[in-house]
Design an enzyme around this catalytic site. Structure first.
Site, mmCIF file in Angstrom:
data_model
loop_
_atom_site.group_PDB
_atom_site.id
_atom_site.type_symbol
_atom_site.label_atom_id
_atom_site.label_comp_id
_atom_site.label_asym_id
_atom_site.label_seq_id
_atom_site.Cartn_x
_atom_site.Cartn_y
_atom_site.Cartn_z
ATOM 1 N N ASN A 37 0.927 -1.146 0.066
ATOM 2 C CA ASN A 37 0.015 0.025 0.003
ATOM 3 C C ASN A 37 0.968 1.341 -0.006
ATOM 4 O O ASN A 37 0.593 2.370 -0.886
ATOM 5 C CB ASN A 37 -0.993 0.193 1.303
ATOM 6 C CG ASN A 37 -1.913 -0.857 1.289
ATOM 7 O OD1 ASN A 37 -2.156 -1.653 0.175
ATOM 8 N ND2 ASN A 37 -2.439 -1.315 2.408
ATOM 9 N N TYR A 103 -8.442 -12.830 8.556
ATOM 10 C CA TYR A 103 -7.160 -13.346 7.555
ATOM 11 C C TYR A 103 -7.379 -14.705 7.312
ATOM 12 O O TYR A 103 -7.647 -15.406 8.221
ATOM 13 C CB TYR A 103 -5.930 -13.291 8.498
ATOM 14 C CG TYR A 103 -5.572 -11.796 8.749
ATOM 15 C CD1 TYR A 103 -5.277 -10.616 7.873
ATOM 16 C CD2 TYR A 103 -5.221 -11.275 10.067
ATOM 17 C CE1 TYR A 103 -5.036 -9.440 8.113
ATOM 18 C CE2 TYR A 103 -4.819 -9.756 10.390
ATOM 19 C CZ TYR A 103 -4.524 -9.151 9.184
ATOM 20 O OH TYR A 103 -3.958 -7.844 9.592
ATOM 21 N N TYR A 104 -7.112 -15.396 6.277
ATOM 22 C CA TYR A 104 -6.611 -16.400 5.829
ATOM 23 C C TYR A 104 -5.250 -16.663 5.352
ATOM 24 O O TYR A 104 -5.093 -16.647 4.033
ATOM 25 C CB TYR A 104 -8.034 -16.995 4.777
ATOM 26 C CG TYR A 104 -9.098 -16.936 5.502
ATOM 27 C CD1 TYR A 104 -9.307 -18.187 5.821
ATOM 28 C CD2 TYR A 104 -9.879 -15.988 5.526
ATOM 29 C CE1 TYR A 104 -10.678 -18.413 6.663
ATOM 30 C CE2 TYR A 104 -10.982 -15.811 6.144
ATOM 31 C CZ TYR A 104 -11.548 -16.752 6.906
ATOM 32 O OH TYR A 104 -12.768 -17.083 7.536
ATOM 33 N N ARG A 167 -1.065 -5.962 14.902
ATOM 34 C CA ARG A 167 -2.160 -6.641 14.194
ATOM 35 C C ARG A 167 -2.321 -7.535 15.041
ATOM 36 O O ARG A 167 -1.719 -8.784 15.232
ATOM 37 C CB ARG A 167 -1.876 -7.029 12.889
ATOM 38 C CG ARG A 167 -1.703 -6.113 11.848
ATOM 39 C CD ARG A 167 -3.132 -5.699 11.297
ATOM 40 N NE ARG A 167 -2.990 -4.450 10.263
ATOM 41 C CZ ARG A 167 -2.516 -2.988 10.371
ATOM 42 N NH1 ARG A 167 -2.446 -2.525 11.664
ATOM 43 N NH2 ARG A 167 -2.443 -2.425 9.397
ATOM 44 N N LYS A 224 0.454 9.222 14.712
ATOM 45 C CA LYS A 224 -0.601 9.397 14.033
ATOM 46 C C LYS A 224 -1.753 9.573 14.849
ATOM 47 O O LYS A 224 -2.097 8.632 15.789
ATOM 48 C CB LYS A 224 -0.919 8.511 13.023
ATOM 49 C CG LYS A 224 0.366 8.537 11.846
ATOM 50 C CD LYS A 224 0.350 7.146 10.960
ATOM 51 C CE LYS A 224 1.185 6.092 11.692
ATOM 52 N NZ LYS A 224 1.033 4.799 10.747
ATOM 53 N N ALA A 255 -5.356 4.010 5.708
ATOM 54 C CA ALA A 255 -4.972 5.293 5.828
ATOM 55 C C ALA A 255 -3.686 5.610 6.428
ATOM 56 O O ALA A 255 -2.824 6.536 6.081
ATOM 57 C CB ALA A 255 -6.078 6.115 6.720
ATOM 58 N N GLY A 256 -3.151 4.523 7.301
ATOM 59 C CA GLY A 256 -1.808 4.800 7.996
ATOM 60 C C GLY A 256 -0.617 4.624 6.845
ATOM 61 O O GLY A 256 0.314 5.208 6.933
ATOM 62 N N ASP A 257 -0.876 3.663 6.115
ATOM 63 C CA ASP A 257 -0.074 3.201 4.965
ATOM 64 C C ASP A 257 0.041 4.615 4.246
ATOM 65 O O ASP A 257 1.181 4.680 3.591
ATOM 66 C CB ASP A 257 -0.313 1.985 4.270
ATOM 67 C CG ASP A 257 -0.792 0.728 5.084
ATOM 68 O OD1 ASP A 257 -0.225 0.813 6.250
ATOM 69 O OD2 ASP A 257 -1.565 -0.034 4.957
HETATM 70 O O1 KDG Z 1 -2.975 -1.184 6.834
HETATM 71 C C1 KDG Z 1 -3.881 -2.087 5.966
HETATM 72 C C2 KDG Z 1 -3.245 -3.381 5.929
HETATM 73 O O2 KDG Z 1 -3.558 -3.848 7.548
HETATM 74 C C3 KDG Z 1 -4.226 -4.281 5.040
HETATM 75 O O3 KDG Z 1 -3.707 -3.687 3.606
HETATM 76 C C4 KDG Z 1 -3.686 -5.733 4.977
HETATM 77 O O4 KDG Z 1 -1.349 -5.790 5.153
HETATM 78 C C5 KDG Z 1 -2.559 -6.144 5.698
HETATM 79 C C6 KDG Z 1 -2.514 -6.806 7.120
HETATM 80 O O5 KDG Z 1 -1.736 -7.357 7.161
HETATM 81 O O6 KDG Z 1 -3.310 -6.466 7.780
#
Ligand code: KDG
Length: 315
Positions: A37, A103-104, A167, A224, A255-257
Site C-alpha cells: 500500500n 485473515y486466511y 495486528r 498519528k 490510511a496509515g499506509d
Molecule cells: O494497513 C492496511 C493493512 O492492514 C491491509 O492492507 C492488510 O497488510 C495487511 C494486514 O496485514 O493487515
C-alpha cells in the site's frame, strides 16, 4: 531506488453490501498489504520503489504480481513459491463505523520469506528501508528476515523507517510488544498510531509516547492521531500538525499506509518535517474517502487539488 520494503500482500475480498459478512453473496476482489500500500502510494507520487516478498505460484499470486508491477513498483525480488498459497483476507464493513478484518494467511507463501531472499545490493541502493510490524508477526523466518534487513541497511547507511502496525490477530501480546520495541529501537524514523504507542509504553499522551520513542533511539517520531492529524517530534522540534477533514469516511483501512507514503514522499522531495507530515496527513485523508486499501491513493495532481480545494476535487 527511493524506498524498498519487505512484506506480505494479499488478495482482499470485500462484500459488495454493508452488514454482517455471513449474509454476503457478492464480493469484490482487490489487492492489499500494508507495505505494498505504501510503496504503491509512493509510486503514484513519482518515487522509485521496490518490493521484497513471496507470493504463491497460483492465480492470486499472479494477480498480485500483475497489479503491483502495473503500479510501477519493482518486483524483481518477489519470489513465486510453489509450496504455499498466496494469502487472502476479508474486510467486512458492518456499518459506517465498524470495519472488521478476517485473515486466511497462516502458512502462506509470504510467511516463508527468509533471510536468503534478501540481496544486499538491492537494499544498499535504496534511500529508505520501510518496515512494518506485520512482517515479523508472520513467522520466525519473517522475523529473522526483518532483523537481517536492518543489519544490511545499517551497514550501508540506508535509513530505516518503521510503522509498528500492530495486528493483534497475528500474535501474542507480550511477544508483539517485545519485538516491536526492539525494531523501533533500531529505526531512524518511527510512525506509530496513538493506540500502538499506548500499547507499547502504557502511556496515554502523544507527547510522552513520542518522547519514549526518541529515548529508544529514533531521530524522528510521528504519532498519528487519526482525523486530528499527527504529532511529530525530533531532538530539536516538536509540533502537532492538524489533519484534513473529509465529509465522509468510506473505508478507514490503509490510511496509515497512505500517511507513510505521503510523509516519505515529502522527505524524498526535501521538504521540512512539518511539511512532510502535512503531506502524510493529506494522503491519509484522501485514502479514507474510497473503498479499498490502495484505490484512494492519490497521484500528485489529485493530491494538490485535495490540498487546495478540499475533498470535492471532481468539479
Ligand atoms: O494497513 C492496511 C493493512 O492492514 C491491509 O492492507 C492488510 O497488510 C495487511 C494486514 O496485514 O493487515
Amino acid at each position: 531506488m527511493d524506498v524498498v520494503s519487505i512484506g506480505e500482500s494479499m488478495i482482499l475480498f470485500t462484500p459488495e453490501s454493508k452488514g454482517l459478512m455471513r449474509y454476503a453473496s457478492h464480493f469484490s476482489s482487490k489487492v492489499a498489504g500494508a507495505e505494498t500500500n505504501t510503496l504503491i502510494g509512493l509510486s503514484r507520487l513519482g518515487h522509485c520503489t521496490g518490493w521484497i516478498s513471496r507470493v504463491g505460484r497460483d492465480e492470486f499470486g499472479a494477480a498480485l504480481l500483475a497489479a503491483v508491477r502495473a503500479e510501477g513498483v519493482n518486483i524483481d525480488h518477489v519470489k513465486q513459491d510453489s509450496d504455499a498459497p498466496t494469502g487472502i483476507y476479508f474486510k467486512e464493513l458492518v456499518n459506517e463505523d465498524i470495519a472488521r478484518i478476517y485473515y486466511y494467511r497462516k502458512h502462506s507463501a509470504a510467511s516463508r520469506i527468509s533471510p536468503g531472499d534478501l540481496q544486499e545490493d538491492y537494499i544498499r541502493k535504496a534511500k529508505y528501508l520501510y518496515l512494518t510490524g506485520i512482517t515479523p508477526a508472520l513467522s520466525e523466518s519473517c522475523e529473522k528476515t526483518v532483523f537481517r534487513s536492518i543489519e544490511l541497511a545499517k551497514k550501508s547507511n540506508v535509513k530505516i523507517v518503521f510503522d509498528p502496525n500492530l495486528r493483534r490477530k497475528l500474535w501474542e501480546e507480550e511477544k508483539a510488544r517485545k519485538t516491536l520495541l526492539t525494531i523501533a529501537a533500531l529505526a531512524d524514523i518511527v510512525l506509530p498510531g496513538i493506540s500502538e504507542g499506548q500499547f507499547l509504553f502504557d502511556k496515554a499522551g502523544y507527547e510522552d509516547i513520542a518522547e519514549e520513542f526518541l529515548k529508544l533511539g529514533a531521530s524522528v517520531v510521528v504519532v498519528k492521531l487519526g482525523e486530528r492529524g499527527a504529532y511529530f517530534s525530533t531532538r530539536h522540534e516538536a509540533q502537532l500538525v492538524p489533519g484534513y477533514k473529509v465529509s465522509r469516511v468510506v473505508d478507514p483501512v490503509g490510511a496509515g499506509d497512505g500517511f507513510a507514503a505521503g510523509f516519505l514522499s515529502g522527505l524524498l522531495d526535501g521538504a521540512p518535517i512539518k511539511e512532510a507530515v502535512l503531506k502524510g496527513n493529506a494522503v491519509g485523508a484522501v485514502v479514507t474517502t474510497v473503498n479499498g486499501d490502495i484505490e484512494g491513493l492519490p497521484d500528485r495532481d489529485l493530491l494538490a487539488s485535495f490540498i487546495q480545494q478540499g475533498e470535492d476535487v471532481s468539479r
